[in-house]
Design a protein around this motif. Structure first.
Motif, PDB file in Angstrom:
ATOM      1  N   ARG A  54     -16.863  96.645 -48.250  1.00 39.74           N
ATOM      2  CA  ARG A  54     -16.978  96.916 -46.829  1.00 39.74           C
ATOM      3  C   ARG A  54     -18.341  97.506 -46.524  1.00 39.74           C
ATOM      4  N   PRO A  55     -18.995  97.028 -45.462  1.00 39.82           N
ATOM      5  CA  PRO A  55     -18.488  96.068 -44.484  1.00 39.82           C
ATOM      6  C   PRO A  55     -18.815  94.601 -44.784  1.00 39.82           C
ATOM      7  N   THR A  56     -19.699  94.328 -45.779  1.00 41.08           N
ATOM      8  CA  THR A  56     -20.275  92.991 -45.882  1.00 41.08           C
ATOM      9  C   THR A  56     -19.261  91.916 -46.246  1.00 41.08           C
ATOM     10  N   ALA A  57     -18.657  92.021 -47.417  1.00 36.87           N
ATOM     11  CA  ALA A  57     -17.722  90.982 -47.849  1.00 36.87           C
ATOM     12  C   ALA A  57     -16.560  90.850 -46.870  1.00 36.87           C
ATOM     13  N   GLU A  58     -16.090  91.967 -46.363  1.00 32.94           N
ATOM     14  CA  GLU A  58     -14.973  91.945 -45.414  1.00 32.94           C
ATOM     15  C   GLU A  58     -15.336  91.141 -44.159  1.00 32.94           C
ATOM     16  N   ALA A  59     -16.533  91.374 -43.616  1.00 36.52           N
ATOM     17  CA  ALA A  59     -16.970  90.650 -42.416  1.00 36.52           C
ATOM     18  C   ALA A  59     -17.156  89.168 -42.706  1.00 36.52           C
ATOM     19  N   LEU A  60     -17.686  88.844 -43.864  1.00 39.91           N
ATOM     20  CA  LEU A  60     -17.918  87.448 -44.221  1.00 39.91           C
ATOM     21  C   LEU A  60     -16.598  86.700 -44.421  1.00 39.91           C
ATOM     22  N   VAL A  61     -15.638  87.333 -45.071  1.00 40.96           N
ATOM     23  CA  VAL A  61     -14.322  86.724 -45.252  1.00 40.96           C
ATOM     24  C   VAL A  61     -13.662  86.492 -43.897  1.00 40.96           C
ATOM     25  N   ARG A  62     -13.786  87.474 -43.021  1.00 39.67           N
ATOM     26  CA  ARG A  62     -13.190  87.356 -41.684  1.00 39.67           C
ATOM     27  C   ARG A  62     -13.792  86.166 -40.929  1.00 39.67           C
ATOM     28  N   ALA A  63     -15.061  85.856 -41.218  1.00 33.21           N
ATOM     29  CA  ALA A  63     -15.736  84.731 -40.565  1.00 33.21           C
ATOM     30  C   ALA A  63     -15.422  83.400 -41.243  1.00 33.21           C
TER      31      ALA A  63
END
Length: 218
Positions: A54-63
């Motif tokens: 968090r926050p990078t991988a989480e944001a990318l997965v969400r996208a």
């Protein structure tokens, strides 16, 4: 490196406290918004220095991206796997990591290069740039400056840090075949929101952050 601990040692010990202090850096969140707006669903993205996820991988997965995260800290990898189970995380060092054939549609590098020498920083930038597929993006952040093997205390730990000037970052990225589309600096002051974050932030001075958005020509 002189008397400071290795990056793996430091981040094994810092663990989840890193997310408390650095999990909501405005410039990093803006960079992720910029990147995800340009990636197609299923895009392969490498998160270098993935930390807690968090926050990078989480944001990318969400996208809708297919995310691989690498980090030198085994503890951080364990945290990331539990926080963002949709991504794949492995313990690996950017200096020796072997990227998959064909590279990635995007590579993210948010602050993983500081606990090494200037020569290693430069080599890591070149390696990461080489993993960006044609038409792909490279988004990074660091603390800029002509800094070589400086011993500091960071979040209560003695570390030896190095960095490069903004101009040298831009030169190296260009030499590696990337077009820098945008770069800017911002001053980050650790927040004092939740009590845990406030306690952790006490050990972190305000930092100047350099953000670079780059692309490899198609």
């Amino acid at each position: 490196m002189s008397g400071g601990k290795s990056a793996a040692d430091v981040f094994d010990e810092v663990g989840a406290r890193y997310e408390e202090v650095f999990g909501r850096v405005p410039g990093q969140l803006a960079a992720l918004d910029w990147l995800t707006a340009r990636l197609a669903p299923g895009a392969r993205v490498l998160d270098v220095g993935s930390g807690t996820g968090r926050p990078t991988a989480e944001a990318l997965v969400r996208a809708g991206c297919s995310v691989t995260g690498i980090d030198v800290s085994a503890h951080m990898v364990d945290l990331a796997r539990s926080r963002v189970p949709q991504a794949r995380f492995e313990q690996a060092d950017v200096r020796t990591y072997a990227a998959a054939e064909g590279g990635f549609e995007a590579v993210c590098s948010f602050f993983p290069l500081l606990v090494m020498s200037q020569r290693e920083v430069a080599a890591a930038l070149e390696r990461m740039a080489s993993w960006v597929a044609p038409g792909g993006y490279f988004v990074m952040a660091t603390v800029p400056g002509d800094i070589s093997d400086l011993d500091i205390v960071w979040m209560g730990h003695e570390v030896t840090v190095s960095s490069l000037s903004t101009a040298e970052h831009l030169r190296l990225l260009g030499a590696a075949g990337l077009d820098v589309l945008e770069h800017h600096t911002a001053l980050f002051r650790p927040g004092t929101g939740p009590a845990g974050a406030a306690r952790a932030a006490e050990a972190v001075e305000p930092e100047e952050h350099l953000f670079c958005y780059a692309r490899r020509p198609a």
